[in-house]
Design a protein around this motif. Structure first.
Motif, short mmCIF file in Angstrom:
data_model
loop_
_atom_site.label_atom_id
_atom_site.label_comp_id
_atom_site.label_asym_id
_atom_site.label_seq_id
_atom_site.Cartn_x
_atom_site.Cartn_y
_atom_site.Cartn_z
N CYS A 36 12.24 60.44 30.03
CA CYS A 36 11.83 59.06 30.61
C CYS A 36 10.26 59.50 30.33
N CYS A 37 9.12 58.46 30.36
CA CYS A 37 7.69 58.76 30.38
C CYS A 37 6.97 57.86 31.01
N LEU A 38 5.48 58.49 31.79
CA LEU A 38 5.18 58.60 32.16
C LEU A 38 3.38 57.31 32.15
N ALA A 42 4.34 54.44 37.10
CA ALA A 42 5.46 54.47 37.30
C ALA A 42 6.29 55.16 36.52
N PHE A 43 7.60 55.24 36.01
CA PHE A 43 8.17 56.46 35.23
C PHE A 43 9.44 54.89 34.10
N TYR A 44 9.13 54.99 33.22
CA TYR A 44 9.97 54.76 32.18
C TYR A 44 11.36 55.25 32.14
N VAL A 45 12.50 54.59 32.22
CA VAL A 45 13.76 54.93 30.87
C VAL A 45 14.74 53.90 30.31
N PHE A 46 14.86 54.13 29.24
CA PHE A 46 15.80 53.58 28.49
C PHE A 46 17.47 53.82 29.03
N LEU A 47 18.51 53.27 29.11
CA LEU A 47 19.61 53.72 29.94
C LEU A 47 20.71 52.34 29.24
N GLN A 101 5.71 48.06 24.24
CA GLN A 101 4.48 49.06 24.69
C GLN A 101 5.49 50.81 24.76
N ILE A 102 6.31 49.96 26.08
CA ILE A 102 6.96 51.32 26.36
C ILE A 102 7.69 51.97 25.72
N THR A 103 8.44 51.71 25.19
CA THR A 103 9.51 51.33 23.90
C THR A 103 8.89 52.55 22.85
N GLN A 105 5.95 53.73 23.50
CA GLN A 105 5.35 55.82 24.50
C GLN A 105 7.01 56.14 24.26
N LEU A 106 7.97 55.94 24.67
CA LEU A 106 9.69 56.73 24.76
C LEU A 106 9.16 56.91 23.37
N GLU A 107 9.22 57.10 21.94
CA GLU A 107 9.41 57.21 21.16
C GLU A 107 8.89 57.47 20.28
N GLN A 108 7.35 57.97 20.63
CA GLN A 108 6.10 59.27 20.28
C GLN A 108 6.22 60.30 21.64
#
Length: 159
Positions: A36-38, A42-47, A101-103, A105-108
């Motif tokens: 996840c990332c914050l 909120a938390f974000y997950v890629f499922l 934006q969020i994906t 951030q998840l990659e980073q």
């Protein structure tokens, strides 16, 4: 309370995975894990749809989550820092500007697997918004909070 707020902020910043508790359409519980990332409370997950928790979240937005200190980093298993919360999951569509934006951030934050996963159509981005929870940061140090608002930390009495 400032020390506890700083401790919670540091704890949240040091986590890049969480445990999920979801329920299937038959009411059976499932515990699982996701990177996840914050972002903005909120938390974000890629499922992937191949994971049962994804179908559970698509059918029922209610869940609970747990973030917990690594056991190797704690000298006493009873003292592990942890945050447990009730929460709700909202799917972020690929057409939504936040998706990129969020994906990104998840990659980073999580590394080079994300460029491959972002291209797979069975993956869904979820925003997990905590409702209320408990932050445990030691013996007799349990605090309630609303969402991830450190200003709402309240010591749970009677410990």
């Amino acid at each position: 309370m400032t020390g506890v707020a700083e401790q919670l902020n540091h704890f949240l910043a040091s986590r890049n995975s969480l445990m999920l508790a979801t329920v299937d359409t038959d009411g059976k519980p499932l515990s699982s894990y996701a990177p996840c990332c914050l972002n903005e409370g909120a938390f974000y997950v890629f499922l992937s749809e191949l994971a049962p928790h994804t179908g559970n979240l698509l059918a029922n937005e209610q869940l609970s989550l747990l973030l917990i200190e690594d056991q190797a980093d704690c000298s006493n298993a009873f003292r592990r820092q942890r945050l447990s919360c009730t929460a709700r999951a909202t799917r972020i569509e690929r057409t939504d500007s936040r998706w990129h934006q969020i994906t990104d951030q998840l990659e980073q934050e999580l590394g080079g697997t994300m460029p491959v996963l972002k291209q797979l159509p069975d993956f869904h981005l979820f925003r997990i918004t905590p409702d209320q929870g408990t932050f445990i940061c030691g013996f007799g140090r349990a605090y309630r909070l609303q969402g991830l608002d450190v200003n709402s930390l309240t010591l749970i009495e009677g410990q």
